[in-house]
Design a protein around this motif. Structure first.
Motif, short mmCIF file in Angstrom:
data_model
loop_
_atom_site.label_atom_id
_atom_site.label_comp_id
_atom_site.label_asym_id
_atom_site.label_seq_id
_atom_site.Cartn_x
_atom_site.Cartn_y
_atom_site.Cartn_z
N LYS A 164 -4.10 4.99 -18.47
CA LYS A 164 -2.66 5.14 -18.70
C LYS A 164 -1.98 3.64 -18.83
O LYS A 164 -2.76 2.71 -18.82
CB LYS A 164 -2.18 5.66 -17.47
CG LYS A 164 -2.02 5.07 -16.25
CD LYS A 164 -1.73 5.55 -14.95
CE LYS A 164 -1.87 4.62 -13.66
NZ LYS A 164 -3.32 4.09 -13.55
N THR A 165 -0.57 3.91 -19.08
CA THR A 165 0.06 2.75 -19.31
C THR A 165 1.33 2.93 -18.50
O THR A 165 2.06 4.05 -18.78
CB THR A 165 0.67 2.26 -20.80
OG1 THR A 165 -0.61 2.13 -21.61
CG2 THR A 165 1.49 1.06 -20.89
N VAL A 166 1.67 1.92 -17.47
CA VAL A 166 2.77 1.97 -16.83
C VAL A 166 3.96 0.95 -17.33
O VAL A 166 3.42 -0.17 -17.68
CB VAL A 166 2.64 1.81 -15.09
CG1 VAL A 166 3.86 1.84 -14.33
CG2 VAL A 166 1.56 2.71 -14.52
N TRP A 167 4.89 1.54 -17.55
CA TRP A 167 6.01 0.42 -18.13
C TRP A 167 7.41 0.59 -17.50
O TRP A 167 7.66 1.41 -16.84
CB TRP A 167 6.34 0.98 -19.81
CG TRP A 167 6.85 2.37 -19.68
CD1 TRP A 167 5.97 3.64 -19.68
CD2 TRP A 167 8.01 2.83 -19.93
NE1 TRP A 167 6.85 4.84 -19.69
CE2 TRP A 167 7.95 4.44 -19.92
CE3 TRP A 167 9.32 2.35 -19.65
CZ2 TRP A 167 9.21 5.16 -19.72
CZ3 TRP A 167 10.51 3.03 -19.63
CH2 TRP A 167 10.35 4.48 -19.54
N ALA A 168 8.11 -0.49 -17.93
CA ALA A 168 9.34 -0.75 -17.43
C ALA A 168 10.43 -1.41 -18.50
O ALA A 168 9.84 -2.35 -19.24
CB ALA A 168 9.64 -1.28 -16.14
N THR A 169 11.54 -0.96 -18.64
CA THR A 169 12.53 -1.58 -19.54
C THR A 169 13.55 -2.41 -18.59
O THR A 169 14.11 -1.77 -17.69
CB THR A 169 13.22 -0.84 -20.56
OG1 THR A 169 13.87 0.02 -19.80
CG2 THR A 169 12.23 -0.21 -21.30
N LEU A 170 13.78 -3.68 -18.88
CA LEU A 170 14.86 -4.39 -18.17
C LEU A 170 15.96 -4.84 -19.12
O LEU A 170 15.56 -5.13 -20.17
CB LEU A 170 14.29 -5.75 -17.50
CG LEU A 170 13.21 -5.46 -16.44
CD1 LEU A 170 11.74 -5.00 -16.74
CD2 LEU A 170 13.13 -6.63 -15.42
N PRO A 171 17.07 -4.70 -18.76
CA PRO A 171 18.28 -4.99 -19.45
C PRO A 171 18.07 -6.46 -19.82
O PRO A 171 17.80 -7.39 -19.04
CB PRO A 171 19.44 -4.76 -18.69
CG PRO A 171 19.07 -4.78 -17.17
CD PRO A 171 17.47 -4.36 -17.09
N LEU A 172 18.80 -7.11 -20.98
CA LEU A 172 18.88 -8.44 -21.25
C LEU A 172 20.05 -9.09 -20.91
O LEU A 172 20.29 -10.45 -20.69
CB LEU A 172 18.83 -8.49 -22.91
CG LEU A 172 17.39 -8.16 -23.49
CD1 LEU A 172 17.44 -8.51 -25.07
CD2 LEU A 172 16.42 -9.03 -22.91
N ARG A 173 21.03 -8.30 -20.46
CA ARG A 173 22.26 -8.83 -19.83
C ARG A 173 21.89 -9.73 -18.47
O ARG A 173 21.26 -9.12 -17.64
CB ARG A 173 23.23 -7.80 -19.43
CG ARG A 173 22.84 -6.58 -18.49
CD ARG A 173 23.93 -5.44 -18.59
NE ARG A 173 23.60 -4.59 -17.40
CZ ARG A 173 22.40 -3.69 -17.58
NH1 ARG A 173 21.98 -3.31 -18.94
NH2 ARG A 173 22.49 -2.82 -16.67
N GLY A 174 22.88 -10.43 -18.31
CA GLY A 174 22.53 -11.36 -17.09
C GLY A 174 22.98 -11.09 -15.78
O GLY A 174 23.81 -10.31 -15.75
#
Length: 174
Positions: A164-174
């Protein structure tokens, strides 16, 4: 925000890897590295993440948040996703002969997108991640809560025979 599971393909990150090419950066906002099951793997993944995202000139707080998320995803992959007794070198069929080749138990991939950075860890585990209620006195069990807090979304591909692949997206805003 959590999304469980994602309908994506992760086998592209499961190519055989040689010792000379344990990571592959690209100028278009994609980088990947093979993860071993050694004691230094989590620290190496964190360093790879910081170096890559700093090279992409992302904000320091985004880089540090991504390093924390990667720490948790890689720790979980090493703890729950690598099959017990999996050796560093295993026989691999090549043509008509079997040779010893390095085994890559997990992969880390980073992708810069328009408004976010995607962190993904692929492993051979066939169990979906489980968010546990943290015990206040326990030394572990809070990692996915941290991933959930720091990311816009996270999830995993449906586990199959290859893992499997576990993923997360993080915002580029600071």
């Amino acid at each position: 925000m959590t999304a469980h599971p994602a309908e994506t393909v992760h086998d592209a990150l499961r190519e055989d890897v040689s010792e000379e090419s344990w990571w592959m950066p690209a100028p278009d906002g994609f980088a990947a590295c093979a993860l071993s099951n050694s004691a230094q793997t989590v620290a190496e993944a964190r360093r790879f993440t910081r170096t890559t995202l700093s090279g992409w000139r992302l904000a320091p707080d985004v880089t540090e948040n991504a390093a924390l998320v990667v720490t948790e995803l890689v720790s979980n992959a090493l703890r729950h996703g690598i099959r017990a007794g999996e050796p560093d070198d295993a026989p691999v069929a090549r043509g008509f002969s079997v040779v010893s080749a390095p085994v890559c138990p997990a992969w880390l991939a980073l992708t810069r997108q328009e408004t976010s950075v995607l962190c993904a860890v692929s492993d051979a585990g066939t169990d979906a991640p489980v968010v546990r209620s943290p015990d206040p006195l326990a030394e572990c069990g809070r990692g996915l809560h941290l991933v959930d807090r720091l990311s816009d979304a996270w999830g995993w591909t449906p586990p199959d025979h290859s893992g499997k692949t576990v993923w997360a997206t993080l915002p580029l805003r600071g």
